[in-house]
Enzyme design. Structure first.
Site, PDB file in Angstrom:
ATOM      1  N   TRP A 166       0.800  -1.219   0.000  1.00  0.00           N
ATOM      2  CA  TRP A 166       0.000   0.000   0.000  1.00  0.00           C
ATOM      3  C   TRP A 166       0.840   1.280   0.000  1.00  0.00           C
ATOM      4  O   TRP A 166       0.289   2.368  -0.148  1.00  0.00           O
ATOM      5  CB  TRP A 166      -0.905   0.027   1.264  1.00  0.00           C
ATOM      6  CG  TRP A 166      -0.129  -0.324   2.502  1.00  0.00           C
ATOM      7  CD1 TRP A 166      -0.084  -1.559   3.104  1.00  0.00           C
ATOM      8  CD2 TRP A 166       0.740   0.512   3.261  1.00  0.00           C
ATOM      9  NE1 TRP A 166       0.759  -1.533   4.189  1.00  0.00           N
ATOM     10  CE2 TRP A 166       1.281  -0.263   4.301  1.00  0.00           C
ATOM     11  CE3 TRP A 166       1.125   1.857   3.170  1.00  0.00           C
ATOM     12  CZ2 TRP A 166       2.188   0.244   5.246  1.00  0.00           C
ATOM     13  CZ3 TRP A 166       2.039   2.358   4.103  1.00  0.00           C
ATOM     14  CH2 TRP A 166       2.543   1.554   5.118  1.00  0.00           C
ATOM     15  N   LYS A 190      -2.909  -9.076  -7.209  1.00  0.00           N
ATOM     16  CA  LYS A 190      -3.660  -9.009  -5.938  1.00  0.00           C
ATOM     17  C   LYS A 190      -3.326  -7.637  -5.365  1.00  0.00           C
ATOM     18  O   LYS A 190      -2.198  -7.360  -4.961  1.00  0.00           O
ATOM     19  CB  LYS A 190      -3.213 -10.149  -5.025  1.00  0.00           C
ATOM     20  CG  LYS A 190      -3.296  -9.923  -3.528  1.00  0.00           C
ATOM     21  CD  LYS A 190      -4.709  -9.932  -2.995  1.00  0.00           C
ATOM     22  CE  LYS A 190      -4.696  -9.659  -1.492  1.00  0.00           C
ATOM     23  NZ  LYS A 190      -4.380  -8.257  -1.135  1.00  0.00           N
ATOM     24  N   GLY A 245       6.786  -6.760  -0.184  1.00  0.00           N
ATOM     25  CA  GLY A 245       6.156  -6.764   1.133  1.00  0.00           C
ATOM     26  C   GLY A 245       7.165  -7.199   2.186  1.00  0.00           C
ATOM     27  O   GLY A 245       8.377  -7.057   1.986  1.00  0.00           O
ATOM     28  N   GLU A 267      10.863  -8.337  -3.354  1.00  0.00           N
ATOM     29  CA  GLU A 267      11.433  -7.103  -2.800  1.00  0.00           C
ATOM     30  C   GLU A 267      10.877  -6.996  -1.389  1.00  0.00           C
ATOM     31  O   GLU A 267       9.716  -6.664  -1.199  1.00  0.00           O
ATOM     32  CB  GLU A 267      11.035  -5.927  -3.698  1.00  0.00           C
ATOM     33  CG  GLU A 267      11.857  -4.699  -3.461  1.00  0.00           C
ATOM     34  CD  GLU A 267      11.101  -3.674  -2.659  1.00  0.00           C
ATOM     35  OE1 GLU A 267      11.318  -3.656  -1.415  1.00  0.00           O
ATOM     36  OE2 GLU A 267      10.303  -2.920  -3.235  1.00  0.00           O
ATOM     37  N   LEU A 268      11.705  -7.318  -0.414  1.00  0.00           N
ATOM     38  CA  LEU A 268      11.214  -7.500   0.955  1.00  0.00           C
ATOM     39  C   LEU A 268      11.702  -6.374   1.868  1.00  0.00           C
ATOM     40  O   LEU A 268      12.129  -5.325   1.407  1.00  0.00           O
ATOM     41  CB  LEU A 268      11.640  -8.884   1.459  1.00  0.00           C
ATOM     42  CG  LEU A 268      11.248 -10.046   0.515  1.00  0.00           C
ATOM     43  CD1 LEU A 268      11.782 -11.375   1.013  1.00  0.00           C
ATOM     44  CD2 LEU A 268       9.738 -10.111   0.308  1.00  0.00           C
ATOM     45  N   CYS A 301      10.432   1.015   1.901  1.00  0.00           N
ATOM     46  CA  CYS A 301      11.376  -0.066   2.240  1.00  0.00           C
ATOM     47  C   CYS A 301      12.812   0.441   2.200  1.00  0.00           C
ATOM     48  O   CYS A 301      13.698  -0.192   2.756  1.00  0.00           O
ATOM     49  CB  CYS A 301      11.257  -1.202   1.239  1.00  0.00           C
ATOM     50  SG  CYS A 301       9.638  -1.920   1.214  1.00  0.00           S
ATOM     51  N   GLU A 397      12.729  -3.001  11.052  1.00  0.00           N
ATOM     52  CA  GLU A 397      12.363  -1.810  10.298  1.00  0.00           C
ATOM     53  C   GLU A 397      11.215  -1.108  11.045  1.00  0.00           C
ATOM     54  O   GLU A 397      10.194  -1.736  11.349  1.00  0.00           O
ATOM     55  CB  GLU A 397      11.862  -2.333   8.945  1.00  0.00           C
ATOM     56  CG  GLU A 397      11.759  -1.382   7.848  1.00  0.00           C
ATOM     57  CD  GLU A 397      11.323  -2.102   6.552  1.00  0.00           C
ATOM     58  OE1 GLU A 397      10.780  -3.224   6.602  1.00  0.00           O
ATOM     59  OE2 GLU A 397      11.531  -1.500   5.497  1.00  0.00           O
TER      60      GLU A 397
HETATM   61  C1  SIN Z   1       9.486   0.699  -1.608  1.00  0.00           C
HETATM   62  O1  SIN Z   1       9.230   1.190  -0.531  1.00  0.00           O
HETATM   63  O2  SIN Z   1       9.543  -0.531  -1.748  1.00  0.00           O
HETATM   64  C2  SIN Z   1       9.715   1.513  -2.850  1.00  0.00           C
HETATM   65  C3  SIN Z   1      10.417   2.770  -2.645  1.00  0.00           C
HETATM   66  C4  SIN Z   1      10.857   3.384  -3.941  1.00  0.00           C
HETATM   67  O3  SIN Z   1      10.485   2.940  -5.031  1.00  0.00           O
HETATM   68  O4  SIN Z   1      11.633   4.328  -3.882  1.00  0.00           O
END
Ligand code: SIN
Length: 494
Positions: A166, A190, A245, A267-268, A301, A397
């Protein structure tokens, strides 16, 4: 198509982008076969923005079947045909940029300026891959055996599943989708239950751009997320799953996908070190920290999670960062002048509080912020903690507006502490010493390094991590390869 829909709760120039029927299967918006609905909340005020139908595993299977049928002709389109459609999607996304940004802000809460930036960023994946896919060159490989010519074909993987978060309701979809479609795959998405309206608006954009029925499908659920996720992992018609996620969920999906040996791209979670050396340009470092740590109120992330600051510059950096944070205007993203919005839900606010309480109990000092805001919506004060000692943030995190400052003495110590985590997505450091730039870039155990900058993401560069931050790359030429199979054609008898 829009006539039976509920009116949008926000002002849109193009109301057809506010989809209320449900998911998107085989080119049509549909409620699916579920019974209930789920609410989407505006995190800026805690109020219900709208409700959407709960879809089911049966709906997911149907979407997969349509994606398989559509694949038969989509995979045969030429790279030039797909490039033209991607370029059209880009154009429609930019033509509708203001509406798409308004939708992001309503359901995600981020300030409108950031939402507008996300639409440009998200759209850029379509234009970038429109350019890249027509350079989809194969190889001619010298043969050991006389009379044989070895060539390679780069072909689509097939029907692919995408599961997105999200925090970037548009760009996390487009980063995967643009490359997947460019390569000739068909897709079942999804969408996240917190921000489904952006995914549905994108489906409408793709429909208007002429993407054939069944090439892109969207399923929605809140309650059945684990069951639908399992179906996407186990269904043998799907040959690739791309997920963004948490590391915890990534491990579950990987084990569920093992039965059909799907190609995976994950991509975690991250725990990015942000290192400021004594020889850094102080103003650049503070600006970098603001951009990197507080972008989307700390909900990316790649946000710096641990700010490691060398002894000689520590006091000045802490003072200037606190001044910068005090100047933030926190509030509802749709309001004028707001620089930082809410968190996505109450659990996110509670997690920041837990991290602050834990760090303070272990000796950290609150330099600014440090508590929930007593307003409607899910707000936490942008916070800087000083003299942070060993605590939960070292390994977890925060995903919120909390900048913990750790003091260090030597480069070796900084690198050791930076790498002392199971994950490795992004890392940042600030220095004016060119030899240190090369040493530290090589030494950090991460997939992406920002040197003297807090912002690293662009469509043309590879995005992804190492260690438990996952594998595979999105964006760039490597991102296209992740959605392709390489086939050898050895032609004998020449
Ligand atoms: C992310 O939080 O996975 C993506 C951040 C970004 O694309 O800069």
């Amino acid at each position: 198509m829009a006539s039976t829909r509920a009116a949008p709760p926000i002002k849109l120039n193009n109301p057809s982008l506010w989809v209320t029927e449900g998911g998107f299967i085989n080119g049509k918006f549909t409620k699916g076969t579920g019974t209930g609905t789920f609410d989407v909340i505006n995190p800026g005020n805690g109020k219900v923005l709208g409700s959407l139908p709960e879809m089911t595993v049966a709906d997911t299977k149907e979407a997969i079947q349509h994606a398989a049928t559509a694949l038969k002709s989509w995979r045969k389109t030429s790279e030039y045909e797909r490039a033209a459609i991607l370029q059209k999607i880009f154009q429609l996304q930019m033509d509708n940029a203001e509406d798409l940004a308004q939708i992001i802000t309503a359901e995600n809460g981020k300030p409108l300026a950031d939402a507008r930036g996300e639409i440009s960023y998200g759209g850029s994946y379509f234009s970038w891959y429109a350019g890249e896919v027509v350079r989809n060159y194969g190889d001619v490989i010298p043969s050991l055996v006389k009379g044989v010519q070895n060539t390679t074909l780069k072909q689509p993987i097939g029907v692919c599943a995408i599961i997105t978060p999200w925090n970037f309701p548009n760009a996390m979809v487009t980063r995967k989708l643009a490359a997947a479609l460019a390569a000739g795959n068909t897709v079942v998405l999804k969408a996240p239950s917190e921000t489904p309206y952006s995914a549905l608006a994108l489906a409408e954009i793709l429909r208007q751009a002429g993407v054939p029925e069944g090439v892109f499908n969207v399923v929605l659920t809140e309650n059945d997320t684990p069951a639908i996720g399992k179906e996407l992992c186990e269904n043998p018609t799907i040959h690739k799953l791309s997920f963004t996620g948490s590391t915890r969920v990534g491990k579950i999906l990987m084990s569920q996908a093992s039965g059909t040996l799907k190609k995976l791209s994950f991509e975690l979670g991250g725990n990015a070190p942000f290192i400021v050396f004594d020889d850094a340009d102080l103003d650049k470092a503070v600006a970098g920290a603001v951009a990197c740590k507080f972008r989307s109120s700390g909900q990316t992330c790649v946000c710096g999670n641990r700010l490691l600051v060398q002894d000689g510059i520590y006091d000045q950096f802490a003072k200037k960062l606190v001044e910068a944070v005090k100047a933030f205007k926190v509030g509802q993203g749709a309001h004028d002048g707001i620089t930082h919005g809410p968190l996505i839900h109450q659990a996110a606010v509670n997690k920041v509080q837990d991290h602050v309480d834990d760090a303070v109990a272990k000796g950290a000092k609150v330099l600014v912020g440090g508590k929930k805001m007593s307003v409607d919506g899910y707000f936490y004060e942008p916070t800087v903690l000083g003299d942070v000692q060993e605590c939960a943030i070292d390994q977890e995190e925060t995903f919120g507006p909390l900048a913990p400052l750790y003091r260090f003495k030597t480069e070796e110590e900084a690198i050791e502490r930076a790498n002392d985590t199971e994950v490795g997505l992004a890392g940042y450091f600030f220095t004016e010493n060119i030899a240190r730039v090369h040493r530290v870039s090589a030494a950090l155990e991460v997939g992406m390094v920002g040197v003297n900058t807090g912002l690293i993401s662009q469509a043309g560069v590879p995005f992804g991590g190492v260690k438990e931050s996952g594998f595979g790359r999105e964006g760039s030429k490597y991102g296209l390869q992740d959605w392709q199979q390489i086939k050898l054609v050895a032609l004998g008898g020449l």
